[in-house]
Scaffold this active site. Structure first.
Site, PDB file in Angstrom:
ATOM      1  N   PHE A 141       0.852  -1.191   0.000  1.00 43.92           N
ATOM      2  CA  PHE A 141       0.000   0.000   0.000  1.00 43.92           C
ATOM      3  C   PHE A 141       0.883   1.235   0.000  1.00 43.92           C
ATOM      4  CE2 PHE A 141      -2.409   3.455   1.879  1.00 43.92           C
ATOM      5  CZ  PHE A 141      -3.600   3.378   1.189  1.00 43.92           C
ATOM      6  N   ASP A 225       9.304   3.095   0.990  1.00 43.26           N
ATOM      7  CA  ASP A 225       8.161   3.788   1.584  1.00 43.26           C
ATOM      8  C   ASP A 225       8.249   3.583   3.095  1.00 43.26           C
ATOM      9  OD1 ASP A 225       5.686   4.432   2.671  1.00 43.26           O
ATOM     10  OD2 ASP A 225       4.562   3.766   0.921  1.00 43.26           O
ATOM     11  N   LYS A 254       3.252  10.536   8.111  1.00 42.61           N
ATOM     12  CA  LYS A 254       2.661  10.059   9.363  1.00 42.61           C
ATOM     13  C   LYS A 254       3.303  10.660  10.612  1.00 42.61           C
ATOM     14  CE  LYS A 254       0.381   5.834   7.721  1.00 42.61           C
ATOM     15  NZ  LYS A 254      -0.983   6.269   7.991  1.00 42.61           N
TER      16      LYS A 254
END
Length: 398
Positions: A141, A225, A254
């Site tokens: 993802f 990522d 995040k």
């Protein structure tokens, strides 16, 4: 107390919010540390931290002070101008990532934006023009914008938006599959060091080292990522640092600003020379408010030893889950304070609901996994409290 209550907001949400959002179960009003309260005053222990975002928990004094002070000075100037917090954060990221003097930083506003910038970086690694392939992993993802979605290895998320941006191929997460797929036409390999949205799924032993060796051999970029794994969550500043490799680029978001929206692409070595002026940009990216808050969060994490503490706290959580002895627990995955529980039966949503009813926030990213990502400031006492409630929730769902 707010005039809004748990019995009155559901219809308002359904009537006003886009239907792409799943209706939430509760409405939260305030938080402090590792706890939040809903609009009726019920208290919850937060072991999701906004999906690994609230590194310092809720309403941390360092974050509150940074937001308040910077908002009273300068919030936005566009990318036509530099600001002191922007430069400070770029230099800080170069230091803690190990990118060093040759590194470069691009600021956006989210993880998806950081991955969009990474996608463009991959496209710039053309070689003689034959590098047109980008490799990503199945069940990965990377975000929901079109470039990030093309990288995402979940067909169910992509099918309604076909055709995707061409050139991306999804391979199995095995060294054998990587060896078979990579060649001199590959511009980049993009992957998560731990697959967060898949349920905190670790890559096979030696995969990252093999990925680094093969991409170097074939002239491809290795882009990691680190949006969910970064900023101390796995017990290192970034997960790759625990595997003895150096990538060509990483994406960050995040936890970097403890809840304030920001994203970044950090490049290493020769990858830093791929972008040239005018090829990418963002109106809000790197604004002084976001970068000031990120500096405050990263400074607090560094000076209080939270990166190192995440390792021990994660071990305590994993050992505690194993000690519950529930027949529902198949395996405990992840590193540091990013923990996944693989279940023997598809009852994760039931465990999630039972935990919420008992005042604990966790996450069920799929029917057979529970994801746990508490704030880095979580205490041993809060971990013990979490384990008691989790055991109760598992028993209720069994």
């Amino acid at each position: 107390m707010s005039m809004t209550t748990q019995t009155g907001w559901n219809d308002r949400f359904g009537a006003s919010l886009m239907r792409s959002l799943t209706p939430p179960k509760i409405m939260l009003e305030r938080g402090r540390g590792c706890r939040v309260w809903d609009v009726d005053g019920k208290e919850y222990l937060d072991f999701l931290a906004g999906i690994a975002v609230n590194s310092l928990g809720h309403a941390h004094p360092a974050v509150v002070e940074a937001v308040t002070d910077q908002a009273s000075k300068l919030m936005h100037v566009s990318n036509y101008f530099a600001t002191p917090p922007q430069l400070e954060l770029a230099e800080r990221l170069k230091r803690i990532t190990g990118a060093g003097d040759a590194g470069r930083v691009y600021f956006g506003n989210s993880g998806a934006e950081a991955n969009e910038a990474a996608f463009k970086l991959a496209r710039l690694n053309k070689g003689d023009g034959s590098r047109t392939r980008i490799l990503a992993l199945q069940n990965s993802f990377h975000g929901r914008t079109m470039g990030a979605l093309a990288l995402t290895g979940k067909p169910a998320l992509r099918e309604d938006f076909e055709p995707m941006i061409p050139g991306v191929e999804h391979i199995d997460s095995t060294i054998e599959a990587l060896e078979a797929a990579i060649d001199d036409q590959v511009a980049a390999l993009v992957l998560e060091p731990i697959k967060g949205e898949a349920g905190v799924v670790d890559l096979p032993e030696g995969f990252l080292a093999a990925a680094r060796a093969l991409t170097e051999q074939h002239g491809a970029l290795l882009i990691l990522d680190e949006i969910q794994t970064g900023v101390g969550r796995t017990g290192s500043w970034f997960a790759f640092q625990g595997h003895g490799i150096t990538p060509d680029a990483i994406t960050i978001a995040k936890g970097i600003a403890g809840g304030f929206p920001i994203g970044a692409l950090v490049t290493f070595g020769w990858a830093s020379d791929l972008f040239s002026a005018g090829q990418h940009g963002s109106t809000f990216g790197g604004n002084p408010l976001a970068t000031r808050v990120a500096n405050a969060v990263l400074g607090e994490i560094e000076t209080t030893g939270l990166v190192e503490a995440a390792r021990g706290k994660g071990e305590r959580i994993r050992a505690g889950i194993a000690a519950i002895g529930s027949p529902l627990v198949d395996e405990v995955r992840g590193e540091g304070l990013l923990v996944g529980i693989g279940l023997t039966r598809p009852v994760a949503p039931a465990i999630n609901t039972a935990a919420l009813e008992r005042g604990l926030i966790v996450n069920a990213p799929n029917e057979s996994s529970i994801r746990i990502a508490p704030p880095l400031i979580v205490s041993d006492a809060e971990i013990d409290e979490f384990l008691v409630i989790l055991a109760q929730a598992m028993e209720a769902a069994a």
